[in-house]
Design an enzyme around this catalytic site. Structure first.
Site, PDB file in Angstrom:
ATOM      1  N   ASN A 362      -5.299 109.108  87.457  1.00 32.05           N
ATOM      2  CA  ASN A 362      -6.625 109.492  87.956  1.00 32.05           C
ATOM      3  C   ASN A 362      -7.342 108.235  88.428  1.00 32.05           C
ATOM      4  O   ASN A 362      -7.057 107.726  89.501  1.00 32.05           O
ATOM      5  CB  ASN A 362      -7.416 110.226  86.869  1.00 32.05           C
ATOM      6  N   GLU A 363      -8.224 107.689  87.597  1.00 32.32           N
ATOM      7  CA  GLU A 363      -8.889 106.441  87.994  1.00 32.32           C
ATOM      8  C   GLU A 363      -8.190 105.288  87.295  1.00 32.32           C
ATOM      9  O   GLU A 363      -8.755 104.675  86.392  1.00 32.32           O
ATOM     10  CB  GLU A 363     -10.362 106.480  87.606  1.00 32.32           C
TER      11      GLU A 363
HETATM   12  O1  AHR Z   1     -16.399 113.282  87.574  1.00 38.96           O
HETATM   13  C1  AHR Z   1     -16.652 112.673  86.361  1.00 38.96           C
HETATM   14  C2  AHR Z   1     -15.724 111.503  86.099  1.00 38.96           C
HETATM   15  O2  AHR Z   1     -15.962 110.502  87.036  1.00 38.96           O
HETATM   16  C3  AHR Z   1     -14.255 111.791  86.240  1.00 38.96           C
HETATM   17  O3  AHR Z   1     -13.705 112.302  85.101  1.00 38.96           O
HETATM   18  C4  AHR Z   1     -13.681 110.452  86.532  1.00 38.96           C
HETATM   19  O4  AHR Z   1     -12.509 110.521  87.291  1.00 38.96           O
HETATM   20  C5  AHR Z   1     -14.809 109.706  87.186  1.00 38.96           C
HETATM   21  O5  AHR Z   1     -15.045 108.499  86.575  1.00 38.96           O
END
Ligand code: AHR
Length: 645
Positions: A362-363
């Site tokens: 994800n991130e």
């Molecule tokens: O959208 C909220 C959060 O923002 C998500 O979980 C993450 O990917 C980002 O930091």
């Protein structure tokens, strides 16, 4: 706006025969994460919180009381050795009890939304029942009944777990109802998976999703659904990472997990936030199919959230994670003669879900991400060469982390790079040209998470006001104009419960009975439902229209409907007159349509009380010539649809 004098006039030239790029069918999609009670307490229509007593505090959500309640009458029993997925149940011992002597109340997710005249389905698992009757009713906060009482006499006296159910109708509506179970008789019963669902679920599926929330998604006609997140994919640590295989099959076999958002936000703690996985990967695929969107699962890449534990798996121990990704593709697409294709078929979907892409991580960021991503990519591409992989560019759209990943990913010829931006409205207005210089060939961009922040990221004072939505509308002209490189985009997060949120702003807000779209929602919806199939040129003095005099514009054509679609954002507080010249078009029909999203107040917001305060207004307009003047109201997002003859 009548009575307002046009302060500025701009000459815009639309060259209908100058095709810039095709608009991908996936262009505008949705990002779903179980945050803000998005799944449990949200789209998952289950009304009972902690139905299986697996929360960290096993009786959380439940009140046990009564005149004859004695120590030990309601015991939490552990059977971990026998069932790792569902470790606990309760044993209720009943002593000569009548009404008021021994009862349990479940408070639901900040209450239960109860609707008059609607059928409710109560289900439970039990064993070793002897001499006990259960009385079930819905009550309000004062204990007054919201439904007739139904009585159950469980018959299974042996040790085998048995499922049973009963349905009843609510007599009143309540925003914060509760479930009452009172016990009668003399004996005992073991209970687990105590559940209550409304009958009006999406597509009337038993144990399904909340229809009003899903309808709001369907109304967006999204090109894709990204799931299940978000940071929830990563988990605080790797034990809490999202593992799709644990989210399919009978709900009683899906092990509960703490929700990462339970403790993440110091000012918005939610100690009762867990993931039951009642909405699991099968349901996500089904949802995407239901609403005509491409599925886009995101899978853990062997790294936990780098804001939290930042745990990684050793590279030589990554195989099970990679195998999960390969198995997921087989689960979605494999023939029924394959191991995971058969699992899908056994769950009721023999046909393929046509999965074409997946996010790895994800991130995530840093060399540790690239090292792991390479191994995933190698394994996936060697088995499925055409499969597309979405790659993370980290948390921010610029800075060292971004630059490092952007360079490495492009060196790797990444299919799709996922960019995230949670920034103030000024950033969105100023960045409408962001993608104008991006390379056209090769790597595509997925604007995977974005939302204008009226204050700053993670601030609890952020609101979904008209300024944020308008700035997104302006920025999105730049995404549409650059459809040749931007192939997907989604606002984030998607849902928030008014009494149970951790993160704001969010696209759609709900309470237990109602859902409303923010102004940002209508911006997303208007882009998605008016995207056209090809972007064409629109210029102002030979330049793209990206902020001159606070004006932003794009043009596209729908080749099937033979329609020209113009989007004009007036970000200024004055009416603007645009003189539009349509070139490369033979004839137009005079009867055109305009859709306007507008408010004179940049701080205005939709709400449960005023859900449509800022909402699209559609009207007919007459355009007689290929050169015409369009007046856009102050602070407005306008769509003009013209038939091409
Ligand atoms: O959208 C909220 C959060 O923002 C998500 O979980 C993450 O990917 C980002 O930091």
């Amino acid at each position: 706006m009548s009575g307002v004098v046009a302060q500025r006039e701009n000459n815009l030239v639309v060259q209908v025969n100058k095709i810039i790029a095709p608009v991908q069918p996936t262009m505008w999609g949705i990002f779903f994460e179980d945050i803000n009670m998005g799944a449990d307490g949200g789209i998952y229509a289950e009304l009972v919180k902690n139905r299986s007593f697996e929360f960290y505090k096993p009786m959380m959500g439940w009140t046990v009381s009564g005149k004859k309640l004695k120590e030990g009458d309601v015991l939490v029993v552990n059977r971990k050795e026998l069932n790792e997925a569902n470790k606990r149940y309760i044993r209720v011992t009943v002593n000569q009890a009548a009404e008021g002597d021994l009862y349990m109340i479940n408070e639901g997710f900040r209450g239960m939304g109860i609707k008059k005249n609607l059928r409710y389905h109560f289900t439970y698992m039990y064993k070793e029942a002897a001499g006990v009757k259960m009385h079930i009713a819905l009550v309000d906060s004062t204990g007054a009944k919201l439904s007739d009482e139904v009585v159950i006499t469980p018959k299974q006296a042996g040790p085998a777990w048995t499922k049973d159910s009963i349905s009843f109708t609510a007599g009143s509506t309540a925003l914060k109802g509760k479930l009452l179970i009172w016990f009668e008789g003399n004996g005992k019963i073991d209970l687990d998976m105590i559940s209550l669902f409304p009958s009006d679920t999406w597509k009337n599926r038993p144990g399904g999703m909340r229809a009003d929330m899903i309808q709001m998604l369907a109304d967006m006609k999204p090109g894709f659904v990204r799931f299940p997140g978000g940071c929830i994919v990563e988990g605080f640590d790797l034990t809490q990472r999202y593992q799709w295989k644990k989210t399919i099959g009978p709900i009683e076999d899906r092990p509960l997990s703490i929700n990462r958002w339970n403790f993440e936000m110091p000012k918005r703690q939610a100690p009762d936030y867990f993931q039951s996985f009642g909405v699991g990967f099968f349901e996500y695929f089904q949802l995407a199919e239901d609403i005509g969107a491409e599925p886009l699962p995101i899978i853990n890449c062997g790294m936990a959230c780098q804001f939290n534990s930042a745990e990684v798996v050793e590279l030589n121990e990554l195989d099970p994670y990679i195998q999960d990704a390969l198995d997921l593709i087989e689960f979605a697409n494999g023939g029924t003669n394959t191991k995971w294709g058969k699992v899908r078929a056994d769950l009721g979907h023999p046909a393929s879900f046509h999965l074409k892409m997946m996010g790895v991580g994800n991130e995530n960021w840093g060399p540790q991400y690239i090292e792991r991503l390479k191994l995933f990519t190698q394994a996936i591409k060697s088995k499925y060469p055409d499969f597309k992989i979405v790659n993370s560019s980290g948390t921010d759209p610029n800075g060292e982390r971004f630059d490092y990943l952007n360079t490495r990913l492009r060196d790797m010829n990444a299919d799709i790079i996922d960019e995230h931006y949670y920034r103030r409205p000024e950033w969105f207005f100023a960045n409408a040209r962001r993608y104008d210089q991006y390379p056209r060939n090769g790597t595509k961009i997925f604007c995977g998470e974005y939302a204008a922040q009226s204050d700053k990221t993670t601030s609890i004072t952020n609101t979904n006001n008209w300024l944020t939505a308008l700035s997104e509308a302006a920025f999105m002209t730049g995404l549409e104009r650059n459809a040749g490189v931007v192939s997907m985009a989604s606002y984030a997060p998607l849902f928030a419960h008014v009494d149970g949120w951790q993160w704001t702003p969010d696209l759609i807000w709900v309470n237990n009975l109602h859902a409303y779209g923010t102004a940002d929602y209508y911006v997303q919806q208007l882009y998605s439902t008016n995207k056209g199939s090809q972007v064409v040129s629109i210029t102002l003095k030979d330049d793209v229209v990206a902020g001159q005099d606070s004006l932003y514009a794009t043009a596209s054509i729908d080749t099937v409907k033979k329609e020209l679609i113009l989007k004009i954002v007036n970000g200024s507080g004055a009416e603007q007159a645009s003189v539009l010249t349509l070139e490369g078009i033979k004839k137009i029909a005079p009867d055109a349509k305009q859709i306007v999203l507008q408010s004179n107040s940049l701080s205005a917001e939709n709400s449960i009380e005023q859900p449509l305060l800022i909402s699209p207004k559609e009207s007919d307009i007459v355009i007689k010539n290929k050169k015409f003047t369009y007046r856009s109201a102050p602070y407005s997002f306008n769509i003009i649809k013209i038939k091409m003859l």
